[in-house]
Motif scaffolding. Structure first.
Motif, mmCIF file in Angstrom:
data_model
loop_
_atom_site.group_PDB
_atom_site.id
_atom_site.type_symbol
_atom_site.label_atom_id
_atom_site.label_comp_id
_atom_site.label_asym_id
_atom_site.label_seq_id
_atom_site.Cartn_x
_atom_site.Cartn_y
_atom_site.Cartn_z
ATOM 1 N N ARG A 110 19.550 42.621 26.051
ATOM 2 C CA ARG A 110 18.255 42.767 26.720
ATOM 3 C C ARG A 110 18.359 43.729 27.910
ATOM 4 N N TYR A 111 19.429 43.581 28.706
ATOM 5 C CA TYR A 111 19.593 44.475 29.858
ATOM 6 C C TYR A 111 19.913 45.891 29.409
ATOM 7 N N ARG A 112 20.676 45.996 28.304
ATOM 8 C CA ARG A 112 21.006 47.326 27.787
ATOM 9 C C ARG A 112 19.711 48.028 27.375
ATOM 10 N N ARG A 113 18.827 47.288 26.683
ATOM 11 C CA ARG A 113 17.563 47.864 26.219
ATOM 12 C C ARG A 113 16.694 48.261 27.416
ATOM 13 N N ARG A 114 16.681 47.412 28.452
ATOM 14 C CA ARG A 114 15.905 47.724 29.659
ATOM 15 C C ARG A 114 16.403 49.007 30.298
ATOM 16 N N LEU A 115 17.734 49.149 30.345
ATOM 17 C CA LEU A 115 18.327 50.342 30.942
ATOM 18 C C LEU A 115 17.963 51.580 30.112
ATOM 19 N N ILE A 116 18.011 51.453 28.782
ATOM 20 C CA ILE A 116 17.662 52.595 27.920
ATOM 21 C C ILE A 116 16.219 53.021 28.194
ATOM 22 N N ARG A 117 15.307 52.044 28.236
ATOM 23 C CA ARG A 117 13.886 52.381 28.468
ATOM 24 C C ARG A 117 13.717 53.041 29.826
ATOM 25 N N PHE A 118 14.413 52.488 30.812
ATOM 26 C CA PHE A 118 14.293 53.032 32.163
ATOM 27 C C PHE A 118 14.783 54.492 32.208
ATOM 28 N N LEU A 119 15.948 54.739 31.584
ATOM 29 C CA LEU A 119 16.507 56.099 31.636
ATOM 30 C C LEU A 119 15.651 57.068 30.817
ATOM 31 N N GLN A 120 15.123 56.595 29.679
ATOM 32 C CA GLN A 120 14.265 57.469 28.865
ATOM 33 C C GLN A 120 13.012 57.867 29.639
ATOM 34 N N ALA A 121 12.524 56.951 30.484
ATOM 35 C CA ALA A 121 11.284 57.224 31.220
ATOM 36 C C ALA A 121 11.536 58.022 32.504
ATOM 37 N N SER A 122 12.807 58.191 32.890
ATOM 38 C CA SER A 122 13.113 58.904 34.148
ATOM 39 C C SER A 122 13.119 60.395 33.875
ATOM 40 N N SER A 123 12.164 61.100 34.441
ATOM 41 C CA SER A 123 12.111 62.534 34.148
ATOM 42 C C SER A 123 12.291 63.376 35.405
ATOM 43 N N GLN A 124 12.387 62.721 36.566
ATOM 44 C CA GLN A 124 12.443 63.483 37.818
ATOM 45 C C GLN A 124 13.807 64.104 38.049
ATOM 46 N N GLU A 125 14.868 63.321 37.780
ATOM 47 C CA GLU A 125 16.186 63.801 38.173
ATOM 48 C C GLU A 125 17.044 64.140 36.943
ATOM 49 N N ALA A 126 17.997 65.062 37.151
ATOM 50 C CA ALA A 126 18.974 65.346 36.093
ATOM 51 C C ALA A 126 19.993 64.208 36.085
ATOM 52 N N MET A 127 20.630 63.998 34.933
ATOM 53 C CA MET A 127 21.603 62.905 34.829
ATOM 54 C C MET A 127 22.862 63.370 34.116
ATOM 55 N N LEU A 128 23.984 62.828 34.597
ATOM 56 C CA LEU A 128 25.255 62.924 33.873
ATOM 57 C C LEU A 128 25.638 61.480 33.574
ATOM 58 N N ILE A 129 25.880 61.161 32.305
ATOM 59 C CA ILE A 129 26.131 59.763 31.945
ATOM 60 C C ILE A 129 27.397 59.674 31.097
ATOM 61 N N ALA A 130 28.447 59.023 31.625
ATOM 62 C CA ALA A 130 29.651 58.799 30.814
ATOM 63 C C ALA A 130 29.525 57.446 30.149
ATOM 64 N N SER A 131 29.799 57.398 28.837
ATOM 65 C CA SER A 131 29.733 56.107 28.154
ATOM 66 C C SER A 131 30.534 56.141 26.865
ATOM 67 N N HIS A 132 31.141 54.964 26.550
ATOM 68 C CA HIS A 132 31.759 54.789 25.236
ATOM 69 C C HIS A 132 30.737 54.199 24.260
ATOM 70 N N ASP A 133 29.536 53.857 24.758
ATOM 71 C CA ASP A 133 28.462 53.295 23.929
ATOM 72 C C ASP A 133 27.681 54.486 23.359
ATOM 73 N N LEU A 134 28.118 54.952 22.188
ATOM 74 C CA LEU A 134 27.594 56.219 21.674
ATOM 75 C C LEU A 134 26.162 56.091 21.150
ATOM 76 N N GLU A 135 25.772 54.899 20.689
ATOM 77 C CA GLU A 135 24.372 54.705 20.296
ATOM 78 C C GLU A 135 23.465 54.845 21.526
ATOM 79 N N PHE A 136 23.932 54.343 22.638
ATOM 80 C CA PHE A 136 23.194 54.461 23.902
ATOM 81 C C PHE A 136 23.047 55.944 24.279
#
Ligand SMILES: Nc1ncnc2c1ncn2[C@@H]1O[C@H](COP(=O)(O)OP(=O)(O)OP(=O)(O)O)[C@@H](O)[C@H]1O
Length: 260
Positions: free
Chosen positions: A182-208
């Motif tokens: 549930r928290y993972r999904r919330r984070l995905i929605r939040f990041l998808q909706a964030s358009s103001q800032e650029a992001m660098l995201i390191a993750s082993h969760d490749l679906e994410f």
């Protein structure tokens, strides 16, 4: 290097958010961890940084926000060189372990800490705290002590603290680690909706990474091996396997025959 120009979004900017040239780094007790890295990140891009354990992802992030000093090369944020140790509020880093970031008696105090240190007025600090609690969906947690929160709640509180600084580049190190579905999904929605800032995201969760990023950089052994469209890179079985990674399940063609 594998390079793909194709991207799902178009970016308009003259100057890169982050510009890295000839970046190399050695830890004092180790031979070189990063080897002549070149990279540009543009406004609004969400760049996934993938690679096996020890590839140099976290080291790369610590250099990008001025925590570590390069052995060679140059890092520029919005055209201005990054000076190690110099505070640059335009960049915010969300650490892998939120406990490294939360230290105040309440979540609100933690979020207020950064803007207050920027010299913002009380009204502005309050407004930023409310805004950061609201965009991360944790308004109800504002008065709680951070050390009483669950792992997922702590992660969102740590993100809120970084966002309250209004950074133009946010660096996330393993943001889904320890999150339930549930928290993972919330984070995905939040990041998808964030358009103001650029992001660098390191993750082993490749679906994410596939769901959130519009560009992927593959690192291994301190080198950038590939840079381009997430589906091209993560769907390239030979490339992924050569660097100790697996093609995400969602990119396996449904029609693929079963091996006997
Ligand atoms: N403080 C340190 N001193 C010496 N060597 C270090 C230090 N921190 C990391 N390293 C080494 O540098 C290399 C790169 O580490 P880094 O943490 O940047 O990799 P990573 O890609 O983030 O790995 P992971 O996916 O496991 O988090 C590793 O070999 C690691 O052992």
């Amino acid at each position: 290097m594998v390079h793909s120009e194709q991207s799902s979004r178009t970016f308009y900017a003259n100057e890169p958010v982050l510009s890295i040239s000839g970046l190399s780094y050695c830890y004092p007790d180790r031979h070189s961890v990063l080897k002549y890295i070149n990279l540009k990140v543009w406004s609004g891009e969400r760049v996934g940084v993938i690679g096996p354990n020890g590839a140099g992802k976290t080291t790369f992030f610590l250099l990008s926000c001025g925590v570590l000093k390069p052995t060679a090369g140059e890092i520029r944020l919005f055209g201005k060189p990054v000076v190690p140790g110099e505070f640059r509020p335009e960049v915010g880093m969300v650490f892998q372990n939120p406990n490294d970031q939360l230290f105040c008696p309440s979540v609100k105090d933690d979020i207020a800490f950064g803007p207050r240190n920027l010299g913002q007025s009380n009204e502005e600090v309050d407004a930023r705290v409310r805004e950061a609690l609201s965009v991360t969906g944790i308004l109800k947690l504002g008065d709680r002590p951070p050390h009483h929160l669950s792992g997922g709640e702590k992660r969102l509180a740590a993100i809120a603290g970084v966002l309250a600084m209004h950074p133009r580049l946010v660096i996330y190190d393993e943001p889904t680690s320890g999150l339930d579905m549930r928290y993972r999904r919330r984070l995905i929605r939040f990041l998808q909706a964030s358009s103001q800032e650029a992001m660098l995201i390191a993750s082993h969760d490749l679906e994410f990474i596939l769901e959130v990023c519009d560009r992927v950089v593959l690192m291994d052994g301190g080198y950038i091996i590939a840079d381009g469209n997430p589906r091209d890179i993560l769907g390239n079985v030979r490339l992924m396997e050569a660097h100790g990674l697996e093609r995400p399940h969602s990119l396996v063609p449904h029609a693929e025959p079963h091996h006997k």
